[in-house]
Design a protein around this motif. Sequence first.
Motif, PDB file in Angstrom:
ATOM      1  N   LEU A  98       3.419   4.947  11.711  1.00 47.82           N
ATOM      2  CA  LEU A  98       2.505   4.440  10.682  1.00 47.82           C
ATOM      3  C   LEU A  98       2.368   2.925  10.768  1.00 47.82           C
ATOM      4  CD1 LEU A  98       3.493   6.622   7.597  1.00 47.82           C
ATOM      5  CD2 LEU A  98       1.424   6.786   8.992  1.00 47.82           C
ATOM      6  N   ASP A  99       3.466   2.233  11.051  1.00 53.65           N
ATOM      7  CA  ASP A  99       3.438   0.781  11.225  1.00 53.65           C
ATOM      8  C   ASP A  99       2.486   0.397  12.359  1.00 53.65           C
ATOM      9  OD1 ASP A  99       4.438  -1.926  10.671  1.00 53.65           O
ATOM     10  OD2 ASP A  99       5.409  -1.742  12.633  1.00 53.65           O
ATOM     11  N   GLU A 100       2.573   1.116  13.475  1.00 50.23           N
ATOM     12  CA  GLU A 100       1.689   0.838  14.614  1.00 50.23           C
ATOM     13  C   GLU A 100       0.229   1.123  14.261  1.00 50.23           C
ATOM     14  OE1 GLU A 100       2.420  -0.723  17.482  1.00 50.23           O
ATOM     15  OE2 GLU A 100       4.423  -0.954  16.617  1.00 50.23           O
ATOM     16  N   VAL A 101      -0.003   2.202  13.521  1.00 46.33           N
ATOM     17  CA  VAL A 101      -1.374   2.530  13.107  1.00 46.33           C
ATOM     18  C   VAL A 101      -1.926   1.410  12.231  1.00 46.33           C
ATOM     19  CG1 VAL A 101      -2.759   4.103  11.682  1.00 46.33           C
ATOM     20  CG2 VAL A 101      -1.102   5.029  13.311  1.00 46.33           C
ATOM     21  N   ILE A 102      -1.137   0.965  11.259  1.00 43.66           N
ATOM     22  CA  ILE A 102      -1.583  -0.099  10.355  1.00 43.66           C
ATOM     23  C   ILE A 102      -1.889  -1.378  11.121  1.00 43.66           C
ATOM     24  CG2 ILE A 102      -0.789  -1.629   8.486  1.00 43.66           C
ATOM     25  CD1 ILE A 102       0.577   0.905   7.296  1.00 43.66           C
ATOM     26  N   LYS A 103      -1.099  -1.672  12.148  1.00 49.62           N
ATOM     27  CA  LYS A 103      -1.350  -2.865  12.956  1.00 49.62           C
ATOM     28  C   LYS A 103      -2.685  -2.777  13.698  1.00 49.62           C
ATOM     29  CE  LYS A 103       3.495  -3.886  13.947  1.00 49.62           C
ATOM     30  NZ  LYS A 103       4.537  -3.810  14.983  1.00 49.62           N
ATOM     31  N   GLU A 104      -3.071  -1.582  14.085  1.00 50.43           N
ATOM     32  CA  GLU A 104      -4.239  -1.398  14.942  1.00 50.43           C
ATOM     33  C   GLU A 104      -5.562  -1.161  14.215  1.00 50.43           C
ATOM     34  OE1 GLU A 104      -4.328  -1.844  18.264  1.00 50.43           O
ATOM     35  OE2 GLU A 104      -2.218  -2.429  18.112  1.00 50.43           O
ATOM     36  N   VAL A 105      -5.529  -0.508  13.052  1.00 48.46           N
ATOM     37  CA  VAL A 105      -6.788  -0.143  12.391  1.00 48.46           C
ATOM     38  C   VAL A 105      -7.278  -1.268  11.487  1.00 48.46           C
ATOM     39  CG1 VAL A 105      -6.319   2.339  12.477  1.00 48.46           C
ATOM     40  CG2 VAL A 105      -5.690   1.049  10.452  1.00 48.46           C
ATOM     41  N   PRO A 106      -8.598  -1.436  11.404  1.00 48.88           N
ATOM     42  CA  PRO A 106      -9.126  -2.450  10.483  1.00 48.88           C
ATOM     43  C   PRO A 106      -8.910  -2.009   9.027  1.00 48.88           C
ATOM     44  CG  PRO A 106     -10.909  -1.388  11.735  1.00 48.88           C
ATOM     45  CD  PRO A 106      -9.633  -0.764  12.165  1.00 48.88           C
ATOM     46  N   LEU A 107      -8.487  -2.937   8.183  1.00 51.97           N
ATOM     47  CA  LEU A 107      -8.241  -2.666   6.766  1.00 51.97           C
ATOM     48  C   LEU A 107      -8.869  -3.776   5.925  1.00 51.97           C
ATOM     49  CD1 LEU A 107      -4.444  -1.768   7.000  1.00 51.97           C
ATOM     50  CD2 LEU A 107      -6.306  -0.163   6.603  1.00 51.97           C
ATOM     51  N   THR A 108      -9.344  -3.409   4.738  1.00 52.76           N
ATOM     52  CA  THR A 108      -9.863  -4.404   3.806  1.00 52.76           C
ATOM     53  C   THR A 108      -8.707  -4.983   2.995  1.00 52.76           C
ATOM     54  OG1 THR A 108     -10.171  -2.825   1.996  1.00 52.76           O
ATOM     55  CG2 THR A 108     -12.019  -3.076   3.571  1.00 52.76           C
ATOM     56  N   GLN A 109      -8.985  -6.039   2.275  1.00 49.16           N
ATOM     57  CA  GLN A 109      -7.985  -6.609   1.375  1.00 49.16           C
ATOM     58  C   GLN A 109      -7.564  -5.577   0.333  1.00 49.16           C
ATOM     59  OE1 GLN A 109      -6.395  -9.637   1.453  1.00 49.16           O
ATOM     60  NE2 GLN A 109      -7.370  -9.916   3.442  1.00 49.16           N
ATOM     61  N   ASN A 110      -8.524  -4.779  -0.153  1.00 50.98           N
ATOM     62  CA  ASN A 110      -8.205  -3.729  -1.127  1.00 50.98           C
ATOM     63  C   ASN A 110      -7.313  -2.656  -0.523  1.00 50.98           C
ATOM     64  OD1 ASN A 110      -9.627  -4.909  -3.220  1.00 50.98           O
ATOM     65  ND2 ASN A 110     -11.480  -3.717  -2.859  1.00 50.98           N
ATOM     66  N   ASP A 111      -7.582  -2.280   0.733  1.00 51.53           N
ATOM     67  CA  ASP A 111      -6.729  -1.307   1.422  1.00 51.53           C
ATOM     68  C   ASP A 111      -5.294  -1.826   1.497  1.00 51.53           C
ATOM     69  OD1 ASP A 111      -8.889   0.416   1.987  1.00 51.53           O
ATOM     70  OD2 ASP A 111      -9.262  -0.554   3.934  1.00 51.53           O
ATOM     71  N   ILE A 112      -5.152  -3.088   1.883  1.00 54.72           N
ATOM     72  CA  ILE A 112      -3.825  -3.689   2.048  1.00 54.72           C
ATOM     73  C   ILE A 112      -3.097  -3.743   0.713  1.00 54.72           C
ATOM     74  CG2 ILE A 112      -2.598  -5.817   2.669  1.00 54.72           C
ATOM     75  CD1 ILE A 112      -4.895  -6.200   4.806  1.00 54.72           C
ATOM     76  N   ALA A 113      -3.797  -4.141  -0.342  1.00 58.66           N
ATOM     77  CA  ALA A 113      -3.174  -4.204  -1.670  1.00 58.66           C
ATOM     78  C   ALA A 113      -2.720  -2.817  -2.119  1.00 58.66           C
ATOM     79  CB  ALA A 113      -4.160  -4.799  -2.678  1.00 58.66           C
ATOM     80  N   ARG A 114      -3.541  -1.798  -1.876  1.00 50.08           N
ATOM     81  CA  ARG A 114      -3.184  -0.423  -2.255  1.00 50.08           C
ATOM     82  C   ARG A 114      -1.958   0.042  -1.462  1.00 50.08           C
ATOM     83  NH1 ARG A 114      -7.926   1.577  -1.953  1.00 50.08           N
ATOM     84  NH2 ARG A 114      -7.812   2.167   0.222  1.00 50.08           N
ATOM     85  N   LEU A 115      -1.931  -0.249  -0.169  1.00 49.31           N
ATOM     86  CA  LEU A 115      -0.774   0.121   0.657  1.00 49.31           C
ATOM     87  C   LEU A 115       0.489  -0.594   0.187  1.00 49.31           C
ATOM     88  CD1 LEU A 115      -2.451   0.063   4.180  1.00 49.31           C
ATOM     89  CD2 LEU A 115      -1.397   2.049   3.106  1.00 49.31           C
ATOM     90  N   GLN A 116       0.370  -1.866  -0.131  1.00 46.61           N
ATOM     91  CA  GLN A 116       1.531  -2.609  -0.612  1.00 46.61           C
ATOM     92  C   GLN A 116       2.071  -2.015  -1.907  1.00 46.61           C
ATOM     93  OE1 GLN A 116      -0.315  -6.512  -0.597  1.00 46.61           O
ATOM     94  NE2 GLN A 116       0.845  -7.124   1.226  1.00 46.61           N
ATOM     95  N   GLU A 117       1.180  -1.628  -2.810  1.00 44.91           N
ATOM     96  CA  GLU A 117       1.609  -1.027  -4.073  1.00 44.91           C
ATOM     97  C   GLU A 117       2.274   0.328  -3.831  1.00 44.91           C
ATOM     98  OE1 GLU A 117       2.615  -0.579  -7.900  1.00 44.91           O
ATOM     99  OE2 GLU A 117       1.891  -2.415  -6.961  1.00 44.91           O
ATOM    100  N   THR A 118       1.697   1.117  -2.946  1.00 41.97           N
ATOM    101  CA  THR A 118       2.276   2.420  -2.610  1.00 41.97           C
ATOM    102  C   THR A 118       3.671   2.250  -2.022  1.00 41.97           C
ATOM    103  OG1 THR A 118       0.088   3.383  -2.240  1.00 41.97           O
ATOM    104  CG2 THR A 118       1.966   4.513  -1.220  1.00 41.97           C
TER     105      THR A 118
END
Length: 142
Positions: A98-118
């Motif tokens: 999952l870490d590798e996927v997150i590094k590779e896929v484009p994410l918005t600021q909202n996506d990142i904030a949601r992931l951080q909260e999760t």
Amino acid sequence: MSAKVEISNAEWEIMRLLWTLKSATSRQLTKLLSAKFQWKTATVKTLLRRLADKKIVRIEKNGRAFTYYPNVPEQETIEHQLMDSVGKICQMHVGKTLDEVIKEVPLTQNDIARLQETLKVKSKNAPTELECNCLSCSQSKS
């Protein structure tokens, strides 16, 4: 999530269009897919029939043409596909994957904030280690 849906790579291409367009005829789909993949009408119709047989698309007859509609929600279907793939990985490797996927896929600021909260919530009950859940490991413990 609802019942698991099995979709081949080719069927995914049709579903992505149907989810975007909300509905389409086989002619419309063939025009779009032949430009990208050089698919013939027969190929598109075969894939649509398979999707209809699986109840993934719904068909309505409009005169001589048939209109196809997605019969499964896009987000749930994506989640099922992803969870199915994750379920095939040893759980000891899921976090790194999952870490590798997150590094590779484009994410918005909202996506990142949601992931951080999760992750913040999940970290409260997360173990320090996960056991291997591979078949060979689970059999040796029996």
